[in-house]
Design a protein around this motif. Structure first.
Motif, PDB file in Angstrom:
ATOM      1  N   GLY A  92       9.316  19.999  27.180  1.00  0.00           N
ATOM      2  CA  GLY A  92       9.687  18.691  26.647  1.00  0.00           C
ATOM      3  C   GLY A  92       9.877  18.626  25.150  1.00  0.00           C
ATOM      4  O   GLY A  92      10.027  17.530  24.595  1.00  0.00           O
ATOM      5  N   HIS A  93       9.935  19.783  24.472  1.00  0.00           N
ATOM      6  CA  HIS A  93      10.075  19.731  23.025  1.00  0.00           C
ATOM      7  C   HIS A  93      11.420  19.159  22.593  1.00  0.00           C
ATOM      8  O   HIS A  93      11.529  18.604  21.495  1.00  0.00           O
ATOM      9  N   ASP A  94      12.441  19.292  23.441  1.00  0.00           N
ATOM     10  CA  ASP A  94      13.721  18.664  23.119  1.00  0.00           C
ATOM     11  C   ASP A  94      13.571  17.150  23.032  1.00  0.00           C
ATOM     12  O   ASP A  94      14.221  16.494  22.211  1.00  0.00           O
ATOM     13  N   MET A  95      12.679  16.604  23.858  1.00  0.00           N
ATOM     14  CA  MET A  95      12.439  15.159  23.820  1.00  0.00           C
ATOM     15  C   MET A  95      11.585  14.774  22.611  1.00  0.00           C
ATOM     16  O   MET A  95      11.863  13.784  21.929  1.00  0.00           O
ATOM     17  N   HIS A  96      10.544  15.562  22.343  1.00  0.00           N
ATOM     18  CA  HIS A  96       9.686  15.271  21.182  1.00  0.00           C
ATOM     19  C   HIS A  96      10.520  15.247  19.901  1.00  0.00           C
ATOM     20  O   HIS A  96      10.380  14.352  19.051  1.00  0.00           O
ATOM     21  N   THR A  97      11.381  16.251  19.762  1.00  0.00           N
ATOM     22  CA  THR A  97      12.200  16.363  18.550  1.00  0.00           C
ATOM     23  C   THR A  97      13.182  15.208  18.432  1.00  0.00           C
ATOM     24  O   THR A  97      13.377  14.641  17.343  1.00  0.00           O
ATOM     25  N   SER A  98      13.804  14.844  19.538  1.00  0.00           N
ATOM     26  CA  SER A  98      14.777  13.750  19.514  1.00  0.00           C
ATOM     27  C   SER A  98      14.113  12.421  19.164  1.00  0.00           C
ATOM     28  O   SER A  98      14.687  11.601  18.433  1.00  0.00           O
TER      29      SER A  98
ATOM     30  N   PRO B  25       0.829  -1.209   0.000  1.00  0.00           N
ATOM     31  CA  PRO B  25       0.000   0.000   0.000  1.00  0.00           C
ATOM     32  C   PRO B  25       0.861   1.255   0.000  1.00  0.00           C
ATOM     33  O   PRO B  25       1.913   1.306   0.641  1.00  0.00           O
ATOM     34  N   CYS B  26       0.438   2.253  -0.730  1.00  0.00           N
ATOM     35  CA  CYS B  26       1.181   3.519  -0.787  1.00  0.00           C
ATOM     36  C   CYS B  26       0.506   4.552   0.105  1.00  0.00           C
ATOM     37  O   CYS B  26      -0.026   5.565  -0.357  1.00  0.00           O
ATOM     38  N   ARG B  27       0.514   4.281   1.393  1.00  0.00           N
ATOM     39  CA  ARG B  27      -0.059   5.212   2.350  1.00  0.00           C
ATOM     40  C   ARG B  27       0.987   6.227   2.788  1.00  0.00           C
ATOM     41  O   ARG B  27       2.195   5.971   2.699  1.00  0.00           O
ATOM     42  N   SER B  28       0.518   7.375   3.254  1.00  0.00           N
ATOM     43  CA  SER B  28       1.413   8.439   3.704  1.00  0.00           C
ATOM     44  C   SER B  28       1.076   8.819   5.138  1.00  0.00           C
ATOM     45  O   SER B  28      -0.088   9.097   5.454  1.00  0.00           O
ATOM     46  N   VAL B  29       2.095   8.808   5.987  1.00  0.00           N
ATOM     47  CA  VAL B  29       1.920   9.083   7.414  1.00  0.00           C
ATOM     48  C   VAL B  29       2.875  10.201   7.817  1.00  0.00           C
ATOM     49  O   VAL B  29       4.048  10.201   7.419  1.00  0.00           O
ATOM     50  N   ALA B  30       2.393  11.146   8.616  1.00  0.00           N
ATOM     51  CA  ALA B  30       3.220  12.239   9.125  1.00  0.00           C
ATOM     52  C   ALA B  30       3.485  12.030  10.608  1.00  0.00           C
ATOM     53  O   ALA B  30       2.618  11.567  11.350  1.00  0.00           O
ATOM     54  N   LEU B  31       4.688  12.403  11.033  1.00  0.00           N
ATOM     55  CA  LEU B  31       5.081  12.347  12.443  1.00  0.00           C
ATOM     56  C   LEU B  31       5.646  13.709  12.813  1.00  0.00           C
ATOM     57  O   LEU B  31       6.536  14.216  12.123  1.00  0.00           O
ATOM     58  N   ARG B  32       5.142  14.311  13.892  1.00  0.00           N
ATOM     59  CA  ARG B  32       5.606  15.640  14.273  1.00  0.00           C
ATOM     60  C   ARG B  32       6.394  15.643  15.575  1.00  0.00           C
ATOM     61  O   ARG B  32       5.998  15.031  16.570  1.00  0.00           O
ATOM     62  N   GLY B  33       7.511  16.385  15.558  1.00  0.00           N
ATOM     63  CA  GLY B  33       8.218  16.768  16.778  1.00  0.00           C
ATOM     64  C   GLY B  33       8.344  18.278  16.779  1.00  0.00           C
ATOM     65  O   GLY B  33       8.749  18.864  15.777  1.00  0.00           O
ATOM     66  N   ASP B  34       7.979  18.949  17.872  1.00  0.00           N
ATOM     67  CA  ASP B  34       8.077  20.403  17.936  1.00  0.00           C
ATOM     68  C   ASP B  34       9.418  20.794  18.552  1.00  0.00           C
ATOM     69  O   ASP B  34       9.965  20.078  19.386  1.00  0.00           O
ATOM     70  N   ILE B  35       9.968  21.951  18.156  1.00  0.00           N
ATOM     71  CA  ILE B  35      11.377  22.225  18.434  1.00  0.00           C
ATOM     72  C   ILE B  35      11.639  23.458  19.292  1.00  0.00           C
ATOM     73  O   ILE B  35      12.789  23.690  19.684  1.00  0.00           O
ATOM     74  N   ASP B  36      10.629  24.274  19.593  1.00  0.00           N
ATOM     75  CA  ASP B  36      10.884  25.543  20.271  1.00  0.00           C
ATOM     76  C   ASP B  36      10.883  25.405  21.782  1.00  0.00           C
ATOM     77  O   ASP B  36      10.294  24.488  22.353  1.00  0.00           O
ATOM     78  N   ALA B  37      11.552  26.367  22.437  1.00  0.00           N
ATOM     79  CA  ALA B  37      11.668  26.396  23.896  1.00  0.00           C
ATOM     80  C   ALA B  37      10.843  27.549  24.463  1.00  0.00           C
ATOM     81  O   ALA B  37      10.106  28.227  23.740  1.00  0.00           O
ATOM     82  N   LEU B  38      10.990  27.792  25.763  1.00  0.00           N
ATOM     83  CA  LEU B  38      10.202  28.805  26.470  1.00  0.00           C
ATOM     84  C   LEU B  38      11.116  29.834  27.148  1.00  0.00           C
ATOM     85  O   LEU B  38      12.249  29.521  27.517  1.00  0.00           O
ATOM     86  N   PRO B  39      10.599  31.053  27.357  1.00  0.00           N
ATOM     87  CA  PRO B  39      11.391  32.087  28.040  1.00  0.00           C
ATOM     88  C   PRO B  39      11.344  31.930  29.557  1.00  0.00           C
ATOM     89  O   PRO B  39      10.753  32.736  30.282  1.00  0.00           O
ATOM     90  N   ILE B  40      11.974  30.856  30.051  1.00  0.00           N
ATOM     91  CA  ILE B  40      12.003  30.529  31.475  1.00  0.00           C
ATOM     92  C   ILE B  40      13.445  30.278  31.884  1.00  0.00           C
ATOM     93  O   ILE B  40      14.200  29.627  31.147  1.00  0.00           O
ATOM     94  N   GLN B  41      13.823  30.750  33.051  1.00  0.00           N
ATOM     95  CA  GLN B  41      15.159  30.493  33.583  1.00  0.00           C
ATOM     96  C   GLN B  41      15.194  29.118  34.252  1.00  0.00           C
ATOM     97  O   GLN B  41      14.490  28.882  35.230  1.00  0.00           O
TER      98      GLN B  41
END
Length: 393
Positions: free
Chosen positions: A108-114, A72-88
């Motif tokens: 946790g976007h560093d984890m999602h992206t990885s 089958p020629c199905r198409s699947v997308a997987l997302r990881g978000d990459i931005d951080a927050l203005p927090i110390q």
């Protein structure tokens, strides 16, 4: 913590996943400024022979992995978000603590992206074993507008796709446990501004003016009845007034007050009606008090809606590969995520992976948030297996 033991990732790929998490965490970049992260991801992909990545939303990146097998020629997308927050960050115990003052991967976007990177690398290596296409998004600007998810919609990057997969870390779920729920997983997040206009007068003679502060106060109280009296409870309506600005001096009747806030719901069909009702309440309250309301609104993230069948497939996969007690169905989140733009385009799932364990108990968007590296490989392998199932569906 239970872990998948299917060994889908090579030792080099495992190292790349951990290395990416640490590098991103040390050098977090805010929404719409993720230039170094974009370059780092492109370099990591190309180091494993995965070329042809394309930029989107300026600082984002996506790459296609084309299966070479018959089927089958199905198409699947997987997302990881990459931005951080203005927090110390306040995690001195981490060897990879943020080195940039006032910036932190507190969501946790560093984890999602990885995880998304690891999936891309492994699927590229295994492309002879599956048919169809996997598009992996490294999406910028999930936290702040203009959001990257809207660009995915506007640029039609999901046209012709059969499914999309998103994920998010969840500190309220124990480590090693995964969650998903059919239907609404998050709320929408629309924004409004309303300026109440009155007439200035001396504070000792309020009858000669029209008090915009009194109008604003009446609106703040009255608008909550929209949520509690006009919409079904399972819509999860929340109207928040976040800022109030007005007044010149303590002895002057205020002539203008600006309020800003958010409007949230899990309902797609009543979302526009909810915004309209907030406008009508503002205008009605102003007229009752002899004033005027100038109302503007802006549609933000739509709710994330999970496909029922995709959730059932994910649940079965977790039970089979992780364990009978390792799947939960949490309630919908009160917050929003621009993955809602993905789920508005194609059948989607937004699953959660737990991170709660000793030393990692604090919540998202806090300076002490953290999560163990031990979550990365099992969740990456689960994401790979799930994408493979969707390709064969």
């Amino acid at each position: 913590m239970s872990a998948l033991t299917n060994n889908l990732l090579s030792s080099e790929e495992r190292h790349a996943v951990i290395e990416m998490r640490h590098a991103m965490h040390q050098e977090p970049e805010l929404s719409n400024n993720e230039w170094k992260t974009q370059a780092r991801l492109r370099d990591a992909l190309e180091a494993f022979g995965l070329t042809g990545s394309k930029a989107f939303h300026k600082t984002g990146l996506y790459v296609d992995i084309e299966g070479l097998a018959e089927g089958p020629c199905r198409s699947v997308a997987l997302r990881g978000d990459i931005d951080a927050l203005p927090i110390q960050e306040q995690r001195d115990d981490l060897s990879y603590q943020s080195v940039l003052p006032g910036r932190m991967h507190a969501c946790g976007h560093d984890m999602h992206t990885s995880i998304a990177l690891g999936a891309a690398l492994a699927l590229h290596r295994m492309r002879a074993d599956f048919s169809g296409r996997v598009r992996v998004f490294f999406q910028p600007a999930e936290e702040m507008e203009p959001v990257g998810g809207l660009s995915v919609l506007k640029e039609k990057l999901l046209d012709g796709f059969d499914a999309a997969v998103g994920m998010h870390i969840m500190p309220s779920i124990p480590s090693g446990v995964y969650g998903a729920r059919p239907g609404a997983a998050t709320k929408s997040a629309d924004q409004f501004d309303v300026t109440f206009k009155g007439l200035m007068a001396h504070g000792a003679m309020p009858h000669e003016g029209v008090d915009a502060i009194a109008i604003a106060a009446a609106f703040i109280n009255e608008v909550q009845k929209v949520a509690s009296r006009e919409f079904p409870g399972d819509d999860g309506v929340i109207v928040t007034v976040g800022t109030v600005h007005g007044g010149e001096a303590r002895n002057i009747i205020c002539s203008s007050v600006l309020l800003t806030g958010t409007i949230r719901t899990t309902s797609l069909v009543r979302r526009a009606h909810l915004v309209r009702r907030v406008r009508e309440v503002a205008e009605g309250i102003a007229a009752t008090h002899r004033g005027e309301a100038v109302f503007t609104s802006h549609l933000g993230d739509p709710p994330v809606i999970n496909d029922v069948g995709m959730v059932a497939l994910f649940r079965d996969l977790v039970l089979e590969t992780v364990g009978e007690s390792k799947f939960v169905e949490p309630p919908a989140l009160s917050g929003s995520d621009d993955f809602g733009y993905y789920s508005s385009c194609v059948p989607s799932i937004y699953f959660w992976f737990g991170s709660q364990e000793p030393g990692y108990e604090t919540g998202l968007h806090t300076p002490t948030f953290g999560a163990s590296d031990d979550l990365l490989i099992p969740t990456t392998e689960l994401a790979i297996r799930y994408c493979q199932l969707l390709l064969r569906k």
